[in-house]
Scaffold this active site. Structure first.
Site, PDB file in Angstrom:
ATOM      1  N   ASN A 212      41.348  51.706  48.418  1.00  0.00           N
ATOM      2  CA  ASN A 212      40.842  51.113  49.666  1.00  0.00           C
ATOM      3  C   ASN A 212      42.004  50.665  50.538  1.00  0.00           C
ATOM      4  OD1 ASN A 212      41.518  48.268  48.973  1.00  0.00           O
ATOM      5  ND2 ASN A 212      40.102  48.723  47.294  1.00  0.00           N
ATOM      6  N   ALA A 276      42.513  40.322  45.073  1.00  0.00           N
ATOM      7  CA  ALA A 276      42.622  41.785  45.014  1.00  0.00           C
ATOM      8  C   ALA A 276      41.324  42.453  45.442  1.00  0.00           C
ATOM      9  CB  ALA A 276      42.976  42.192  43.582  1.00  0.00           C
ATOM     10  N   ASP A 280      35.622  49.105  42.700  1.00  0.00           N
ATOM     11  CA  ASP A 280      34.450  48.783  41.880  1.00  0.00           C
ATOM     12  C   ASP A 280      34.182  49.859  40.823  1.00  0.00           C
ATOM     13  OD1 ASP A 280      33.819  46.349  43.069  1.00  0.00           O
ATOM     14  OD2 ASP A 280      32.964  47.385  44.803  1.00  0.00           O
ATOM     15  N   LYS A 290      45.851  68.927  38.180  1.00  0.00           N
ATOM     16  CA  LYS A 290      45.268  68.812  39.516  1.00  0.00           C
ATOM     17  C   LYS A 290      43.984  69.646  39.596  1.00  0.00           C
ATOM     18  CE  LYS A 290      46.368  69.485  44.328  1.00  0.00           C
ATOM     19  NZ  LYS A 290      47.135  70.300  45.240  1.00  0.00           N
ATOM     20  N   LYS A 341      27.670  34.891  46.272  1.00  0.00           N
ATOM     21  CA  LYS A 341      28.775  35.324  45.398  1.00  0.00           C
ATOM     22  C   LYS A 341      29.381  34.161  44.613  1.00  0.00           C
ATOM     23  CE  LYS A 341      30.638  38.886  47.334  1.00  0.00           C
ATOM     24  NZ  LYS A 341      31.519  39.692  48.192  1.00  0.00           N
ATOM     25  N   LYS A 345      29.396  34.517  40.708  1.00  0.00           N
ATOM     26  CA  LYS A 345      30.702  34.696  40.052  1.00  0.00           C
ATOM     27  C   LYS A 345      31.251  33.385  39.505  1.00  0.00           C
ATOM     28  CE  LYS A 345      31.912  38.978  42.131  1.00  0.00           C
ATOM     29  NZ  LYS A 345      32.952  39.970  42.031  1.00  0.00           N
TER      30      LYS A 345
HETATM   31  O1  C5P Z   1      31.627  41.399  44.411  1.00  0.00           O
HETATM   32  P1  C5P Z   1      32.859  41.573  45.242  1.00  0.00           P
HETATM   33  O2  C5P Z   1      33.678  42.753  44.816  1.00  0.00           O
HETATM   34  O3  C5P Z   1      32.599  41.576  46.701  1.00  0.00           O
HETATM   35  O4  C5P Z   1      33.699  40.261  44.930  1.00  0.00           O
HETATM   36  C1  C5P Z   1      34.972  40.078  45.471  1.00  0.00           C
HETATM   37  C2  C5P Z   1      35.766  39.150  44.595  1.00  0.00           C
HETATM   38  O5  C5P Z   1      35.718  39.590  43.247  1.00  0.00           O
HETATM   39  C3  C5P Z   1      37.232  39.137  44.971  1.00  0.00           C
HETATM   40  O6  C5P Z   1      37.732  37.841  44.663  1.00  0.00           O
HETATM   41  C4  C5P Z   1      37.824  40.188  44.058  1.00  0.00           C
HETATM   42  O7  C5P Z   1      39.208  39.981  43.832  1.00  0.00           O
HETATM   43  C5  C5P Z   1      37.013  39.995  42.807  1.00  0.00           C
HETATM   44  N1  C5P Z   1      36.819  41.215  41.999  1.00  0.00           N
HETATM   45  C6  C5P Z   1      37.481  41.314  40.781  1.00  0.00           C
HETATM   46  N2  C5P Z   1      37.274  42.416  40.001  1.00  0.00           N
HETATM   47  C7  C5P Z   1      36.475  43.413  40.411  1.00  0.00           C
HETATM   48  C8  C5P Z   1      35.811  43.318  41.644  1.00  0.00           C
HETATM   49  C9  C5P Z   1      36.012  42.213  42.414  1.00  0.00           C
HETATM   50  O8  C5P Z   1      38.228  40.410  40.416  1.00  0.00           O
HETATM   51  N3  C5P Z   1      36.290  44.474  39.620  1.00  0.00           N
END
Ligand code: C5P
Length: 409
Positions: A212, A276, A280, A290, A341, A345
């Site tokens: 990204n 970061a 996902d 390749k 969130k 989280k």
């Molecule tokens: O759910 P979302 O990805 O929007 O959440 C963002 C937060 O979760 C950020 O703080 C990001 O650094 C963290 N995150 C993480 N590991 C992942 C996905 C997101 O630490 N696999």
């Protein structure tokens, strides 16, 4: 006694409030602070070197090329000597000089060469303070990392009323006491932090990957800001090209799995900031060679979910950091989505930003964020440089950590 034996360098600027520097010096000396002073040319119109030296019991420095002293005390030595530098009063003109990085006399040269915290104490007419030029300078100086006390609201020497009055020597003294108290506390507690930043790359084959737009800049600045507050900080960064820093421990990783492994290795810490933009998903299989463009099935790349690092940290019963901070990059319903969130989280703070805006957020020098706590209280930081936003976030995190510690002990 947090101020005892501290070394403070006071730069006395050219304003009517310069006379108050004498009261501050007396207060500091009474509390066993070592004080040295630089008197600017215009400051000399208001106070004399003799009155200052009588109180400090030290020479009052004036010129950049002092035939008696440049050999023993040059501008670098003077700035390294101090634990903190105060500019009192800080005039509108002096603020402009600092934004330009001028080094035209001893005062401006010492400040430009300084590696210490610098406290500016503005004093000026209300119109001068509120002028767009001064307010723009204020923003720039905050971004450079200067600290401010005041100005206060009140009647000014010119007879007008408003914001522009210099903070009193008592107010400055309490500020200094809190400043050194907190510095001592942080040093004694030996706090540690980890910050994740940047994107991650999830390779499909040796040359192609899912990733990204994240530049990693905001997390980098938060790590620097925490470090500056005396917190030993480790930055775990995905591919990004920010400059490295000799003061900061940086571990570079590529994939989400590597980031997670490094986070686990870094525990326990007191603070975790997850800035970061972790991918996902990742391809279930990484092709050894390749992938050719004539493969039969181009419509389907099987993916699986990456582990959520933030979730792992905040729900980690064994070694949960005392403060866990997440970031929430959204393009719509920013506050509502971020409030969901923070609950899901299980973090202590969430930094919400709108990544749909141009010249803010992803891949920009600027950001604009809302800091949301568990109770839903929101603090908005309007658009500013990422370094400024980072300093504000770091301060809030440290205050929260100190508050937590106080409640536990
Ligand atoms: O759910 P979302 O990805 O929007 O959440 C963002 C937060 O979760 C950020 O703080 C990001 O650094 C963290 N995150 C993480 N590991 C992942 C996905 C997101 O630490 N696999």
């Amino acid at each position: 006694m947090s101020l005892k034996n501290k070394k403070i360098l006071i730069v006395i600027g050219g304003g009517i409030s310069a006379y108050k520097s004498l009261d501050l010096i007396r207060l500091l000396k009474k509390n066993s602070v070592e004080v040295k002073t630089i008197l600017t040319k215009s400051g000399k119109e208001f106070v004399t070197p003799l009155s200052i030296s009588t109180l400090t019991k030290n020479k009052t420095f004036e010129d950049i090329f002092d035939k008696d002293d440049e050999a023993s005390i040059d501008h670098i030595t003077l700035s390294r000597w101090a634990d903190l530098i105060i500019v009192l009063p800080t005039t509108a003109n002096f603020m402009t000089k600092l934004t330009l990085g001028k080094a035209e006399d001893l005062a401006t040269t010492v400040l430009l060469a300084s590696n210490k915290d610098i406290l500016l104490v503005p004093a000026m007419n209300v119109r001068m303070w509120l002028h767009k030029a001064t307010q723009r300078n204020l923003k720039i100086l905050l971004d450079f990392g200067y600290n401010f006390i005041g100005p206060e609201k009140g009647e000014m020497a010119c007879g007008e009323y408003g914001e522009g009055k210099m903070s009193s020597p008592r107010q400055i003294y309490s500020y200094l006491k809190n400043y050194f108290d907190q510095k001592n506390l942080v040093k004694n507690k030996n706090f540690k932090a980890l910050v994740t930043t940047g994107p991650t790359r999830e390779y499909l084959d040796p040359v192609r990957y899912i990733s990204n737009e994240s530049s990693g800049k905001q997390g980098y600045e938060v790590a620097l800001a925490l470090n500056k507050l005396g917190i030993k900080t480790k930055l775990i960064a995905g591919p990004s090209n920010f400059i490295s820093s000799k003061d900061l421990k940086i571990k570079k990783i590529v994939s989400a799995k590597e980031m997670m492994d490094e986070v686990k290795k870094s525990l326990p810490v007191d603070i975790a900031v997850c800035a970061a933009a972790v991918s996902d998903f990742k391809p279930i299989n990484k092709s050894k060679n390749k992938i050719k463009k004539n493969i039969s099935n181009i419509n389907n790349i099987p993916l699986k979910k990456n582990p959520d690092i933030l979730d792992y940290l905040s729900k980690n019963n064994k070694s949960r950091p005392k403060i866990v901070v997440g970031f929430s990059a959204e393009t719509e319903n920013i506050i509502e989505n971020s409030k969901i969130k923070i609950k899901e989280k299980y973090c202590d703070l969430i930094i919400a930003n709108d990544v749909s805006k141009k010249d803010s957020g992803f891949n920009s020098e600027y950001n604009q964020v809302s800091i949301i706590d568990k109770k839903g209280k929101i603090k908005i930081i309007p658009k500013n440089k990422k370094s400024y936003i980072a300093n504000t976030i770091a301060r809030i995190i440290l205050d929260k950590l100190l508050m937590n510690d106080k409640n536990i002990n």
